[in-house]
Design an enzyme around this catalytic site. Structure first.
Site, mmCIF file in Angstrom:
data_model
loop_
_atom_site.group_PDB
_atom_site.id
_atom_site.type_symbol
_atom_site.label_atom_id
_atom_site.label_comp_id
_atom_site.label_asym_id
_atom_site.label_seq_id
_atom_site.Cartn_x
_atom_site.Cartn_y
_atom_site.Cartn_z
ATOM 1 N N LYS A 163 75.178 9.027 84.578
ATOM 2 C CA LYS A 163 76.181 8.746 85.601
ATOM 3 C C LYS A 163 76.090 9.828 86.674
ATOM 4 O O LYS A 163 76.113 11.028 86.371
ATOM 5 C CB LYS A 163 77.567 8.746 84.935
ATOM 6 C CG LYS A 163 78.586 7.882 85.610
ATOM 7 C CD LYS A 163 79.829 7.797 84.711
ATOM 8 C CE LYS A 163 80.894 6.951 85.327
ATOM 9 N NZ LYS A 163 82.144 7.010 84.560
HETATM 10 O O1 G3P Z 1 85.542 5.964 84.385
HETATM 11 C C1 G3P Z 1 85.966 5.913 85.682
HETATM 12 C C2 G3P Z 1 87.249 5.150 85.953
HETATM 13 O O2 G3P Z 1 87.304 3.993 85.188
HETATM 14 C C3 G3P Z 1 88.470 5.998 85.938
HETATM 15 O O3 G3P Z 1 89.655 5.253 86.019
HETATM 16 O O4 G3P Z 1 92.108 5.121 85.833
HETATM 17 O O5 G3P Z 1 91.017 7.373 86.119
HETATM 18 O O6 G3P Z 1 91.117 5.748 88.002
HETATM 19 P P1 G3P Z 1 91.037 5.912 86.522
#
Ligand code: G3P
Length: 217
Positions: free
Chosen positions: A83
């Site tokens: 990533k």
């Molecule tokens: O893994 C990246 C993403 O899914 C993070 O989500 O909820 O922290 O915006 P969030």
């Protein structure tokens, strides 16, 4: 549509992998921090729990640093997906890794132009963050639709991995638009199965079955 789970919690991953519904896992530095475990150790364990891609994120900001970290991470297992951040250095690393046949996931995508660059860099996955756009009163799903159209216009093979998913409707809407993958927090993934009419209907069937006095086995 493929389902990835967005967590570094191996107990949750074990439980979901057992359902046969899981196609991969995504992690990020915040999720590793939340797990309280060593990144390499937890990622190695996750790679044994699922056959599909397991995203492990580099933390270097420069190309050389990213490549060094990627070299270390790919040693963990065959299903590691590197990533990388959506920066020029990240895209350069994406091209170099893709040319070597390493799976890549370009993350922190907030615009269609960024997604176009990631596809041109040969990314396996692009991760548009829909919840974080919604948080700013910008329609995150519009971004998924724009990327879908652009990738289809040019036949890009990069898969749209909808990320920052916050609720069950996000999953449904991403599926309607044609996202290739959704990476979903464990609680949201489990919530997809729930419907009060299913519970009510099942309860009624079970009561009636009991009255028959029969057993199937
Ligand atoms: O893994 C990246 C993403 O899914 C993070 O989500 O909820 O922290 O915006 P969030």
């Amino acid at each position: 549509m493929k389902f990835f789970v967005d967590t570094a919690d191996t107990n949750e991953i074990k439980e979901l992998a057992a359902t046969g519904l899981l196609d991969g896992v995504t992690t990020n530095p915040s999720l590793i921090m939340k797990s309280g475990r060593s990144m390499k150790e937890v990622v190695a364990e996750i790679c044994k729990l699922v056959d599909g891609p397991v995203s492990a994120e580099v933390v270097a900001m420069d190309f050389d640093g990213m490549m060094k970290e990627a070299d270390e991470l790919v040693k963990i297992a065959d299903n590691i997906c590197i990533k990388l951040p959506l920066t020029l250095e990240g895209l350069k690393a994406c091209r170099a890794l893709s040319d070597k046949g390493v799976q890549t996931n370009v993350t922190l995508c907030f615009s269609a132009n960024q997604a176009l660059l990631a596809a041109k860099a040969g990314a396996t996955f692009i991760s548009p963050f829909i919840g974080r756009l919604d948080d700013m009163n910008i329609e995150g799903l519009d971004l998924i639709a724009e990327i879908r159209q652009i990738y289809d216009n040019y036949g890009f093979e990069t898969e749209i991995l909808a990320a920052s998913i916050r609720n069950a409707n996000h999953v449904k809407d991403c599926a309607l638009i044609g996202a290739d993958v959704a990476t979903i927090p464990p609680a949201t993934l489990k919530a997809l199965v729930k419907h009060p009419l299913t519970d009510k209907g099942l309860e009624a069937f079970m009561k009636d079955w009991e009255k028959t006095g029969q057993s199937i086995v």
